[in-house]
Enzyme design. Structure first.
Site, PDB file in Angstrom:
ATOM      1  N   LYS A   9       0.870  -1.132  -0.038  1.00 15.46           N
ATOM      2  CA  LYS A   9       0.174   0.147   0.092  1.00 15.46           C
ATOM      3  C   LYS A   9       0.818   1.267   0.119  1.00 15.46           C
ATOM      4  O   LYS A   9       0.484   2.401  -0.598  1.00 15.46           O
ATOM      5  CB  LYS A   9      -0.726  -0.009   1.217  1.00 15.46           C
ATOM      6  CG  LYS A   9      -2.040  -1.128   1.512  1.00 15.46           C
ATOM      7  CD  LYS A   9      -3.028  -0.626   0.279  1.00 15.46           C
ATOM      8  CE  LYS A   9      -4.175  -1.904   0.390  1.00 15.46           C
ATOM      9  NZ  LYS A   9      -5.149  -1.646  -0.806  1.00 15.46           N
ATOM     10  N   GLU A  50      -9.686   6.310   3.178  1.00 15.25           N
ATOM     11  CA  GLU A  50     -10.158   5.183   3.794  1.00 15.25           C
ATOM     12  C   GLU A  50      -9.506   3.985   4.145  1.00 15.25           C
ATOM     13  O   GLU A  50      -8.525   3.843   3.562  1.00 15.25           O
ATOM     14  CB  GLU A  50     -11.192   5.001   2.807  1.00 15.25           C
ATOM     15  CG  GLU A  50     -10.866   3.809   1.877  1.00 15.25           C
ATOM     16  CD  GLU A  50     -10.035   4.211   0.718  1.00 15.25           C
ATOM     17  OE1 GLU A  50      -9.699   5.413   0.507  1.00 15.25           O
ATOM     18  OE2 GLU A  50      -9.278   3.535   0.164  1.00 15.25           O
ATOM     19  N   SER A  67       1.589  -9.614  -1.301  1.00 13.25           N
ATOM     20  CA  SER A  67       1.174  -8.212  -0.938  1.00 13.25           C
ATOM     21  C   SER A  67       1.498  -7.726   0.528  1.00 13.25           C
ATOM     22  O   SER A  67       1.619  -6.560   0.755  1.00 13.25           O
ATOM     23  CB  SER A  67      -0.354  -7.808  -1.145  1.00 13.25           C
ATOM     24  OG  SER A  67      -0.933  -8.639  -0.480  1.00 13.25           O
TER      25      SER A  67
END
Ligand SMILES: Cc1ncc(COP(=O)(O)O)c(C=O)c1O
Lengths: 398, 259
Positions: free
Chosen positions: A94, A116, A382
């Site tokens: 991210k 968010e 990830s």
């Protein structure tokens, strides 16, 4: 070989095939339009690229390793590499996107950041870059997610961010996104909204995919070094909104020989009423500003999804992936809670890596394929499992 | 037949009161009753809100009414059924306001045909992009006699307002402030400046001001700068407390002419 990537990337109107666009109320138009007009100019500037690359290297710790997982390879009878996004600063891919977007926000002169978050990984990554740049940060998070990802809530607070609970609807990622959009409508001038995946109105899906594309850029070079060729046979990635998958696929989109496998969270099973597998259960519609595929009732009301993984608990996918699904370029697999948790524990035992529950959905799909022994398979890992310890403990089967 | 929206602006010219309410709220079968009571109370235009699960442009009050309506079982199919006698009971203009997804799932062609059949005069679909309306839906709306109303905000550029004016008919919805519905309840100097700027543009469409209009003071103030104003959240709040016909009529009177 011909490169067909232009078929899969965004067109000048902001669409991926028939998906994408900007379905937003007029109150959001000036913000989104400002971004649309400027994002390419900003990110193509020499100074931007330099700072982005520098921060990814020195702050995030890129390039992340492409690790040959020998014991996992033995189990599945193929040459399996793990792209170690779990080793990024903050614990997931991210941060690649939040570094990019905070630089865009700065170039646009924005002073405040909102975001968010589902699993809290994007919230943490946003709080992190806001601390780095000294910007005010508000993160919306569903009340349910706040409870199941407590450590990340506290991490955001330590980093100086304010975490605001989203209390409407299913109180998860979709509702946090609604709240962030409402906040942006109410604060149009000085605020940038850092969306955490390849979702939202154009230009977000394209912009986020570009920032995440560093993943496949590195895979290409790393494979060339290790295998003497830059194309793998398979790339596996989980899809919530789809940002890690978009990044892992990006530079392979036009190489049709590379099979792209997208895994969606099927919760307790696609026929249980408790699933988040969008392509299996959804149809075309409009959610959060883009035309895409989403889970909905016959009347067009968005269905509340379910997954054990907060990061995949979203009723849509980004238009980027809706197009990959629709065109057949990527193969979509549904992975249940059970399959994912089993795969997560397996990786922990075989390789000494505890994956994020999201990433375990990509690992689990390895079970569904018959590989050739010389197949080169890349699984995009990830994120790391630290945030999910409570989920693993509750699961208990290890 | 002349569109009822045009007729209303022609007949009355000033201080038109447009009231928004959510279909199927507070009870599923209240839609028609609320519409009738609003007209009897003196409302000039009605906006029937189509409930949606993810109303990003709406504040807590309208969100809650939407959620309640969906829990009550409201759907577009039921709504059109409830409205089948609309034109024998309500004579003022009626618009439908809602998010695009439920309309797309119902089928936009079928939706427009149904609107015409029951006597709806116009649509407000805030997340329908202007380009998509222009390229895909304009002929369809026109075929079914439906006016399309776009929103403008204080941030909308003059060029875009001109384009919106070209593509709109009936009226233009001037969002009073950059906010979700129900957020603010006063009219400030910067807002006045924005209203004046838009009024000086010589637009072909009349304007109505909405968002934050909650009482006689804000209504009459808004009407100084536009042809009328729209009340939404304040009316939903009223319905949540007392939705009787009498309360609805008193509410309308309190907005238009409390004395
Ligand atoms: C580790 C990890 N992987 C995957 C995701 C899903 O997001 P996306 O589909 O955008 O990669 C998340 C989201 O929070 C995450 O934390």
């Amino acid at each position: 070989m011909t490169d067909t990537s232009s078929k899969y990337l965004v067109d000048e109107r902001g669409y991926f095939g028939k998906f994408g666009g900007a379905y937003i109320p007029e109150m959001l138009y000036p913000n989104v339009e400002e971004l649309r007009e400027n994002y390419l100019k900003i990110i193509n500037e020499h100074g931007f690229k330099e700072r982005f690359d520098q921060l990814l290297k020195d702050y995030v710790g890129r390039p992340t390793p492409l690790y040959h997982a020998a014991r996992l390879s033995e189990k599945y009878g193929a040459k399996i590499y793990l792209k170690r996004e779990d080793l990024c600063h903050t614990g997931a891919h991210k941060v690649n996107n939040t570094i990019g977007q905070i630089l865009v926000a700065e170039a646009l002169g924005k002073k405040k950041i909102i975001a968010e978050t589902g699993a809290g990984q994007h919230g943490v990554a946003t709080a992190t870059v806001c601390a780095l740049m000294g910007l005010e940060c508000i993160v919306y998070m569903g009340e349910v997610d706040m409870a199941r990802q407590k450590p990340n809530v506290e991490r955001m607070k330590i980093l100086g961010a304010e975490v605001r609970p989203a209390t409407s609807g299913s109180k998860t990622l979709k509702d946090a996104t609604n709240e962030a959009m409402r906040h942006w409508i109410n604060n149009p001038a000085d605020t940038h909204y850092i969306i955490g995946s390849v979702v939202g109105p154009h230009p977000y899906p394209d912009m986020v995919a570009r920032f995440q594309s560093v993943i496949s850029e590195e895979i290409k070079h790393q494979l060339l070094e290790k295998e003497g060729k830059s194309d793998p046979d398979y790339v596996f990635a989980c899809v919530g909104g789809g940002s890690n998958a978009a990044g892992a696929y990006y530079h392979f989109l036009g190489h049709e020989n590379v099979k792209l496998i997208a895994t969606e969270a099927a919760g307790l099973g696609n026929h249980s009423g408790k699933s988040a597998a969008t392509t299996a259960l959804g149809r075309e519609g409009v959610l959060h500003g883009s035309r895409t595929i989403l889970m909905q009732t016959d009347d067009g009301q968005v269905v509340e999804p379910y997954s054990i993984s907060a990061g995949l608990d979203y009723p849509g996918i980004g238009p980027f992936h809706a197009h990959l699904f629709d065109s057949g370029r990527a193969l979509f697999e549904s992975i249940t809670d059970e399959q994912a948790m089993t795969a997560g524990v397996l990786l922990s035992k075989l390789e000494g890596i505890i994956p994020a529950v999201e990433s375990s959905h990509a690992l689990a799909a390895l079970e569904n394929f018959q590989f050739k022994s010389d197949d080169i398979v890349v699984v995009n890992l990830s994120g790391r499992g630290d945030k999910d310890l409570e989920t693993y403990i509750k699961w208990g089967k290890y | 037949m002349k569109n009822r929206i045009d007729q209303a602006f022609q007949d009355k010219k000033r201080d038109l009161l447009n009231v928004y309410f959510t279909a199927g709220y507070p009870a599923l079968e209240d839609t028609m009753r609320v519409a009738v009571a609003l007209e009897e109370g003196g409302a000039d235009v009605l906006e029937i809100g189509l409930p949606f699960s993810d109303p990003v442009a709406d504040g807590p009050t309208i969100q809650a009414s939407s959620t309640q309506a969906l829990e009550n079982g409201m759907t577009l199919v039921k709504l059109f059924d409830q409205l089948k006698d609309l034109r024998s009971r309500v004579s003022i203009p009626v618009l439908m306001m809602g998010y695009i997804n439920p309309v797309l799932q119902y089928g936009i062609e079928r939706f427009c045909a149904k609107c015409e059949e029951v006597g709806v005069d116009g649509l407000i679909l805030p997340d329908l992009p202007m380009y998509e309306y222009e390229e895909l839906y304009q002929p369809l709306f026109e075929k079914h006699g439906l006016y399309n109303v776009f929103l403008v905000t204080p941030q909308t550029s003059d060029n875009r307002i001109k384009k919106i004016d070209e593509l709109s008919n009936g009226f233009i919805y001037m969002v009073a402030a950059s906010s979700i519905t129900g957020a603010k309840s006063d009219i400030s100097a910067t807002q006045v400046e924005y209203f004046n700027r838009v009024n000086a543009m010589g637009l072909k469409n009349p304007r109505m001001i909405g968002f934050g209009i909650s009482n006689y003071a804000t209504f009459s103030k808004a009407c100084e700068y536009a042809d009328g104003a729209i009340v939404g959240s304040a009316f939903i709040k009223q319905l949540s407390q007392d939705a009787s016909d009498q309360a609805i009529k008193l509410f309308v009177k309190s907005i238009k002419n409390p004395s």
